[in-house]
Write an enzyme that holds these catalytic residues in place. Structure first.
Site, short mmCIF file in Angstrom:
data_model
loop_
_atom_site.label_atom_id
_atom_site.label_comp_id
_atom_site.label_asym_id
_atom_site.label_seq_id
_atom_site.Cartn_x
_atom_site.Cartn_y
_atom_site.Cartn_z
CG MET A 32 -4.88 3.93 -0.50
SD MET A 32 -3.87 2.42 -0.40
CE MET A 32 -3.15 2.42 -2.03
CG HIS A 38 3.77 4.98 5.65
ND1 HIS A 38 4.64 3.97 6.00
CD2 HIS A 38 2.85 4.43 4.83
CE1 HIS A 38 4.25 2.85 5.41
NE2 HIS A 38 3.16 3.10 4.69
CD GLU A 39 -0.18 5.97 3.69
OE1 GLU A 39 0.08 5.44 2.60
OE2 GLU A 39 -0.37 5.30 4.73
CG HIS A 50 3.63 4.16 0.10
ND1 HIS A 50 4.42 3.03 0.00
CD2 HIS A 50 2.79 3.93 1.13
CE1 HIS A 50 4.06 2.17 0.94
NE2 HIS A 50 3.08 2.68 1.65
CD GLU A 52 2.55 -0.65 2.62
OE1 GLU A 52 3.03 0.14 3.45
OE2 GLU A 52 1.64 -0.34 1.83
N1 BES Z 1 -0.92 0.96 1.49
C1 BES Z 1 -1.27 1.06 2.86
C2 BES Z 1 -2.75 1.11 3.09
C3 BES Z 1 -3.47 -0.19 2.86
C4 BES Z 1 -3.22 -1.27 3.63
C5 BES Z 1 -4.41 -0.33 1.90
C6 BES Z 1 -3.91 -2.46 3.42
C7 BES Z 1 -5.08 -1.50 1.68
C8 BES Z 1 -4.84 -2.57 2.44
C9 BES Z 1 -0.68 2.32 3.50
O1 BES Z 1 0.47 2.79 2.91
C10 BES Z 1 -0.29 1.93 4.89
O2 BES Z 1 0.63 1.20 5.05
N2 BES Z 1 -1.03 2.43 5.87
C11 BES Z 1 -0.85 2.09 7.25
C12 BES Z 1 -0.23 3.20 8.04
C13 BES Z 1 1.25 3.26 7.91
C14 BES Z 1 1.82 4.43 8.63
C15 BES Z 1 1.95 2.02 8.40
C16 BES Z 1 -2.22 1.78 7.78
O3 BES Z 1 -3.19 2.12 7.11
O4 BES Z 1 -2.32 1.20 8.85
ZN ZN Z 2 2.22 1.85 3.42
#
Ligand code: BES
Ligand code: ZN
Length: 882
Positions: free
Chosen positions: A269, A303-304, A307, A326
């Site tokens: 996150m 990725h993070e 953001h 995303e």
């Molecule tokens: N913002 C998301 C994490 C998230 C997702 C928080 C859903 C709350 C609800 C984070 O940036 C994200 O996309 N994480 C992915 C991994 C990414 C490399 C695609 C994940 O956690 O799967």
């Molecule tokens: Zn993300």
């Protein structure tokens, strides 16, 4: 917890917030079961919205006290429930609201809001977790400046972290407690808030930004695990540099922190300045992490971090715009990986994942547009469609506009919308403006669900020396969208002459084919190319320029020709995949009809040529030798799916490949079995991958000799990649060496939860009838717990998502096990329960017997007395007729 009475939320109903929050001062006194939260909100009426009462979101909160402009508020002047705090007649000018709530982090098993991961206090606020900490307008278009004071027992939480820069810290006089104050100067939505408290070790480093500012970098982990964070730190620095070079984006605070926690619903996150990660995506050592783990860490850290600009500096106006952060950020992390590693290999991996997850979602009852128009539970929309198709849309923009046009559009987006909560329209408008294009039709990619089907017919006129492509596009109906309009499809192509060279693309109408890309906009269109003396072979959708299903009148000879000669590496791989899938589908149908399977000597010799081509990078050859998965075949079949027949056909092909290429595979194995010290770089990983794919194919064909090699590799490996590959190969064969390795693996790694996850997943994926009982038994293993999402995913998730034949057992027992688990988990952790439930997303494509069994289980869940909004939403959409 949210209940299922909640009304659906619609994009069309969006209204700007009536109240804005300028500053938030939080004062959090950590306690295992009674954490006290004081929130001081500086509120003001939104000049851009009609006057309205104040309504703050809550979720399971207890209000202890409330003051307005310093004075306690009389009971008749507000209403507080666990889910809402309303003030009917607030002042019509700025005022200060002080709230005190109490939360129990230890009882928080949903892992949303403030909870404990082991003994560490941490938060997860996206999407709607902040309202589980205090009452707040918990929506991304309310952006405020946060100051966070955290206080805790020194012994329990010597480390106290929150977003932004540390401004103050010290002891609480006369107590055993201490405090820290963090201030984040960048206005942000509540979902980016984070705090952490605990006993943590860390690694520290520094990054000098392109303008010369020094940024402190820290990665916090469980004490004793510090050295396992070195690779993550290296990845972070490479990601920071890459964003400067590729997008001109610089980091903005004095410190960037990552905290690895053991219990986390997702992967990671992007909280401002304080990313919180599932420790699986931080911790790595050669002995405990595979090459795949290293690659995941690299990509997710990036990725993070990315953001920070695409998500944090520019956030989303509302959750319907989720793809704005995303999809765009996935595109950015894919590009990062392509630049760090091998571009064609990265593209192959991304497309495999897109087809495996997003195409499947698009073809089933959970299909939805990249920008949905309605949701009942936003957590269920962090989907492959929003993420991966969302990334493909951004990629298509780049293909359509060219690298320069794309960069101009991105620059304009950052310049125009920095500090704002934006929409997809605003994003696209930047590209239209920067490149002077009309992108109105392009917007349909965001609004229409479904995977476009594109059919290409090539004909050649030798006399006229012309080549004609007739191209039709069709978008299938999806839930709630019976009728569709044509989309803008950038189709990169080449016409390959018999000598293997690309012909110059000259259109008969004189129009140019910019960058080798045909832009389709209509249901059917015809393109004529001149100066084509001999019939060429069309190489279509090069680099997978558009996320479509493509059919073309290419025969097996054409595909073998492309596999050998295409200048586009992706399409060389694609040609082999198409040959293999065609063969597998024919053989599945033959098996179902009680007829013999056919062999395809042409496919085997095409593969042989790839293996013999020493100019190719090992990682590419490994991908080429990896046959389409069982799920790939099921997806291409689309209906009447019989997983046992698919398994049998695929196994037969694996044996045939192992037989046909035996000597070459043995040679690869020998050549690549080097004893240089382990390094996780992409090239070394590619060589290991090829070696292990070769071993696996040899084991599929010749049996005992290869089994002995695998057993030896298992025992003598000096890194987890080779050890895991060996045990995975052994796991596919009912041999004595298999159980010995499984037992040994547990003994070796029992102190290491992330490695024990591999042990669970390995056993859950064994494609044989005894597996379900084994999995059920493992749910009672002392190392298993429904309380830890990684454990649940590794055992139950691997069984339901990776084991096609056993999850889809003809007797329905696999389905019943999954639904039992979901029902047991739902009261504890609805987000993880509802993810598990998506294993049913293709139930309608199954053959009638299994379809009936799956439907019965879905109905059993639907009838359960109390379900979370999360699971109810998935189950009801899965069962809906249209
Ligand atoms: N913002 C998301 C994490 C998230 C997702 C928080 C859903 C709350 C609800 C984070 O940036 C994200 O996309 N994480 C992915 C991994 C990414 C490399 C695609 C994940 O956690 O799967
Ligand atoms: Zn993300």
């Amino acid at each position: 917890m949210r209940t299922d009475q909640d009304q659906p939320v619609r994009l069309a109903d969006y209204q700007p917030p009536s109240w804005l929050v300028e500053t938030v001062d939080l004062d959090v006194a950590l306690h295992p079961t009674e954490t006290r939260v004081r929130a001081k909100l500086r509120l003001k009426p939104n000049p851009a919205a009609p006057a309205a009462p104040l309504a703050l979101d809550g979720d399971g909160l207890t209000l202890r006290s409330i003051k307005l402009n310093g004075a306690p508020l009389a009971a008749e002047n507000y209403a507080a429930t666990p889910d809402r705090l309303s003030i009917a007649q607030p002042p019509r000018r700025p005022f200060v609201l002080e709230l005190e709530t109490v939360v129990d982090p230890t009882a928080n098993t949903a892992l949303s809001g403030l909870y404990r991961a082991g003994d560490t206090y941490c938060t997860q606020c996206e999407a709607e977790g902040f309202r589980r900490i205090t009452y707040f307008p918990d929506r991304p278009d309310v952006m405020a400046v946060y100051t966070t004071r955290i206080e805790a027992e020194k012994s329990e939480a010597p480390v106290l972290l929150a977003n932004g820069n540390l401004t103050e810290a010290g002891d609480v006089a006369g107590t055993t407690r201490h405090y820290a104050v963090w201030r984040d100067p960048f206005p942000k939505p509540s979902y980016l808030f984070a705090l952490v408290g605990g006993v943590l070790g860390h690694v520290a480093d520094e990054f000098v930004t392109m303008s010369g500012r020094k940024v402190a970098l820290r990665i916090y982990v469980e004490p004793g695990r510090e050295s396992r964070a070195d690779f993550a730190m290296d990845a972070l620095k490479r990601a920071m540099r890459w964003d400067e070079e590729a997008f001109g984006r610089e980091y903005d605070l004095n410190i960037f922190m990552i905290v690895a926690v053991s219990a986390f619903n997702m992967g990671a996150m992007e909280n401002k300045g304080l990313n919180i990660f599932n420790d699986k995506y931080v911790l790595a050592s050669p002995e405990t992490a595979t090459d795949e783990d290293y690659a995941n860490i690299d990509g997710i850290i990036a990725h993070e971090y990315f953001h920070n600009w695409t998500g944090n500096r520019i956030t989303c106006r509302d959750w319907f715009q989720l793809c704005l952060k995303e999809g765009l950020t996935v595109f950015r992390d894919q590009e990062y990986t392509a630049d760090q590693r091998s571009r064609p290999v990265e593209r192959i991996s991304d497309v495999r994942a897109l087809r495996a997850h997003q195409f499947v979602e698009d073809a089933g009852p959970l299909a939805h547009p990249v920008r949905p128009e309605v949701y009942r539970e936003i957590n269920n929309f962090y989907t492959p469609t929003v993420y991966e198709k969302g990334a493909e849309i951004v990629r298509m923009l780049k293909v359509l506009l060219g690298a320069d046009g794309f960069r101009k559009g991105m620059d304009l987006y950052f310049a125009r919308h920095d500090g704002q909560a934006a929409t997809v329209e605003q994003f696209i408008a930047c590209f239209a403006k920067a490149t002077d294009r009309d992108l109105a039709q392009f917007m349909r990619w965001y609004r229409q669900a479904g995977t476009p089907e594109v059919a290409v017919t090539l004909s050649h006129d030798a006399k006229a020396a012309t080549c004609t492509l007739e191209i039709a596009q069709m978008l299938p109906a999806t839930p709630g969208q019976p009728v569709k309009e044509p989309q803008v499809i950038p189709l990169a192509l080449g016409l390959v002459a018999p000598d293997g060279r690309d012909l110059p693309l000259r259109r008969a109408d004189g129009r140019a084919v910019e960058r080798g890309v045909l832009v389709l906009t209509r249901p059917a269109e015809t393109f004529v190319f001149t100066n084509v003396p001999q019939r060429p072979v069309a190489s279509l959708n090069r680099g997978f320029s558009a996320p479509i299903r493509l059919t073309a009148n290419l025969n097996a000879d054409d595909l073998r020709f492309l596999a050998a000669h295409d200048s586009d590496a992706f399409n060389r791989w694609q040609a082999l995949q198409t040959l293999a899938v065609t063969l597998l589908i024919d053989n599945v149908k033959a098996l179902r009809a009680g007829q013999p399977m056919r062999q395809d000597a042409g496919f085997l010799s095409a593969l042989g040529a790839i293996v013999a081509d020493t100019a190719l990078e090992p990682a590419f050859v490994a991908r080429a030798l990896t046959l389409p998965t069982e799920a790939d075949v099921a997806r291409e079949l689309g209906r009447d799916v019989d997983p046992d027949a698919i398994f049998a056909a695929r196994n037969a092909l694996r044996t045939a490949v192992g037989d046909a290429l035996g000597p070459a595979l043995r040679d690869i194995y020998r050549r690549l079995s080097v004893s240089a010290p382990y390094s996780p770089d992409a090239e070394s990983a590619g060589r290991r991958n090829l070696k292990n794919v070769a071993l696996d194919l040899l084991a599929a064909s010749s049996g005992s000799a290869a089994i002995a090699i695998a057993a030896r590799q298992y025992a003598s490996a000096d890194n987890m990649t080779d050890r895991m590959a060996a045990i995975a190969t052994l796991s596919l064969h009912p041999v004595r060496e298999r159980q010995a390795a499984i037992d040994d693996f547990y003994r070796r790694y029992q102190v290491d939860p992330l490695v024990i996850d591999k042990w669970f997943a390995l056993q859950a994926a064994i494609p044989e009838a005894a597996t379900l009982d084994r999995v059920k038994e493992l749910t009672r293993h002392p190392a298993f717990s429904l309380g830890n999402p990684n454990r649940v995913r590794s055992l139950v998730g691997a069984f339901a998502m990776m084991n096609q034949t056993q999850f889809n057992r003809a007797d329905g027992a696999g389905y019943a096990f999954l639904t039992d688990t979901v029902l047991a988990l739902d009261g504890r952790n609805p987000q993880v329960a509802s993810r598990m439930m998506t294993a049913f997303k293709s139930w309608r494509a199954l053959e009638p017997g299994r379809r009936g069994k799956a439907e019965a289980e879905l109905r059993r869940v639907a009838a359960a007395p109390s379900l979370s909004t999360d699971v109810r939403d998935i189950v009801e959409r899965s069962l809906a007729d249209t």
